[in-house]
Enzyme design. Sequence first.
Site, short mmCIF file in Angstrom:
data_model
loop_
_atom_site.label_atom_id
_atom_site.label_comp_id
_atom_site.label_asym_id
_atom_site.label_seq_id
_atom_site.Cartn_x
_atom_site.Cartn_y
_atom_site.Cartn_z
CD1 TRP A 42 0.82 -0.36 3.05
CD2 TRP A 42 -0.81 1.05 3.62
NE1 TRP A 42 1.06 0.05 4.34
CE2 TRP A 42 0.07 0.92 4.73
CE3 TRP A 42 -1.92 1.89 3.75
CZ2 TRP A 42 -0.11 1.61 5.93
CZ3 TRP A 42 -2.10 2.57 4.95
CH2 TRP A 42 -1.20 2.42 6.03
CD GLU B 158 2.52 -4.55 8.97
OE1 GLU B 158 3.71 -4.76 9.28
OE2 GLU B 158 2.11 -4.54 7.80
CE LYS C 282 6.11 -2.34 11.66
NZ LYS C 282 5.90 -3.43 10.71
CD GLN C 283 2.49 0.71 10.20
OE1 GLN C 283 2.96 -0.38 10.50
NE2 GLN C 283 2.45 1.16 8.97
#
Length: 768
Positions: A357, A499, A611-612
């Site tokens: 993505w 994730e 994580k993000q």
Amino acid sequence: MVISYTQGAGKYKNWIIAENQFSIYNQGKFETIFSLGNGYMGLRAATEESYPGEKRGCYIAGLFDRFDGEVTELPNIPDFIQFDILLAGEEFNLMEGKVISYNRRLNLKEGILIRDVEWESPGGRRTKLTFKRFVSMADRHIVCQKVIIKPVNYSGPVNITTGFNGQVTNSGTQHLIEGNKRITPNGDIYLTTRTQESDVILVLAAGYRFLLKENGSENEINLKHRIRTGRRKILLSFDFPLEEGDEFSVEKTVSIYSGIDIEFNKWEREEVIVPTALDNLGRAQRKGFDLLFEEHKDKWARLWKEMGIELTGPDFDQLAVRFALYHFLQMTPTHDSRISIAAKGLSGEGYKGHVFWDTEIFILPFFIYTFPDIARNLLLYRYHTLAGARQKAKENGYRGAMYAWESARTGEETTPKYGHIDPVTGKPIRIWCGDIEQHISADIAYAIWYYFQVTDDCNFMYNYGAEIFLEIARFWASRVEYNQMRDSYEINDVIGPDEYSEHVDNNAYTNYLVKWQLQKAVELADWLKERNKECWERLCQELEIVEEELENWEIIAEKMYTPLDKESGLIEQFEGFMNQKEIDLSPYRGKIGSILDDMSWEEVTSSQVLKQADVVILLYLLGDWFTRDIKKANWDYYEPKTLHDSSLSPAIHAIIAADLGDIETAYTYFQQSCKIDLGEDMKSCDDGLHAASLGGIWQAVVMGFAGVRLTKGKLRINPCLPRGWQKITLKINWRGKKYLLKIEENRVKLKDFNTGEVLMEERKVVLP
Ligand code: BGC
């Protein structure tokens, strides 16, 4: 300081990144950030002489191969960069003797890598050497190298050995099989090989030219060669007696073709490809290094004119933006819509050349606003891989198109099933992304819509975009589950963008985007019925769409479970996230992935640690759907829980911080993005560039600080520059017109790109 950013004065100010000191420990870093390419191929910047720990690498976009039991990857093609140099019998090697001066620099403006070294051999012989190379932007099959040797305090023979070495691997995996190696009557060499499994032919041809400068005049000289061959290897060796003060140069021109080139089909025979490579080599050699470089430089100059961003502010910021733009162009296969951009571009073997993505959400906006034709090509890749997406949907019991989390040539799923060993449990980590990180399909739909809004490219929608879009909508309609208790549609067992959480139910990012997409799919159908009935009827026939299906999409969109706590304004990242354990993240901040050294995967995935960006990126993509208060509440909740262990994270935080008016924080995050590849951390990018993060740099500048935003079908420009930036100039395409945008003291001056005419000068601009 190992890296210097401000090198280059005058017309090269803020165009040069330099390495001032050689160390074999930093090889990975420089091989990556100094990589050269033209979208057809990407060449890591390994030095001419070889050192332990190096990763020589060159990759052809879209040329995939699969080794037994592994997922498909881009094979490392035969090395042509290596030059073994003997100076009066002593091997040129910076690990021995003394380095008197060293400077290697990438010139972003002209796309050339130059290294100047003055070296004293263990025997006390001093030599000045200059190495130059570029991967031609003007002819995608051509690479040029030049080595200049000047003995300072001695006379003696110089010996050079170089050619093609197909004994390279992808970290041990051997993809190439033995082919032919020949020398032609005029002294050119070529090597052919094939990939093991995909059976694609690859041809490399090279020619040499030697020049001697003595007493101020330079002449071409002929040298005899000796041939050395080995398995998948052909090298030529040349000797020349050098006098002190003379300057001896070798120019090597390389021409590379493969069976997957757009001009061939995969089964093209060697008898056709070899002459093509040799002809092109001949044409290039007749021009010579200097003229080829002029052509290459001109092409870069034209590209910079179209895409350049000029920034009056800290030098590093300007350079970092140019670094991102330079790498976009060298990593993007603009010549062939069957290929897209890999997560590491063509600069390394990380993520095996697969497409994520990252392309649609992070990089594509740059192309949409700057080079819409290239953006179209990148979206066409998803059209060419529609069959793979349909297949994946079918295999999983769904309808429509379910795109691969990691995609390569065909669009089939290429995510590896297992990753590294969990140090705590000792078991390999199962990678679930290929099975359940499904938001990629919504991301692709989002990108199609975005492209269409900015470009008005109806033909793309009629012929390609609508089909992808409708097939993705159909996938989601078959994927959602109805929850009777809540009278809502839900999506269970997924991975969202973050994730560090797996097998979650109702990931807000995914659900919101699906709601959005199903609404737009119905809108798209209505638009087609009105604008191009013929196209709509064709699609209905081909895809077997019936009215009830559209009605069903409308119902699902309406009843899609999209969490939002009315009181606090908080969006729960997924069901149960807020009940998970909270942990002190301070020991792990700024140390990417370090949390996994201390905690097991289970502990991480069951805690409130991101994580993000997850909800935060939703606030950005569907910005119109949320009030400032909602954005602020979610920022305050999620930002402290985010480790930014994915390079995709900081730039998105920069944009949302800018939206919230916190420009200082936005700037800190922008700087963090810039430093992912370009910073002082010598181990940040051994496996290749972080392409999405480079896209994030551009978005932080344009969407964040310049405040360019597609909102409610219009383009709004509402800048808020960081304190240290006085002025910024950029170019954007909007609905068929190209504009030049100058922002100074947060006022926008909008000019026609072609005529220079000032169209508007305001604090805030809205283009219909
Ligand atoms: C990130 C993904 C990203 C991938 C490739 C992963 O570490 O979590 O969001 O797509 O890297 O860049």
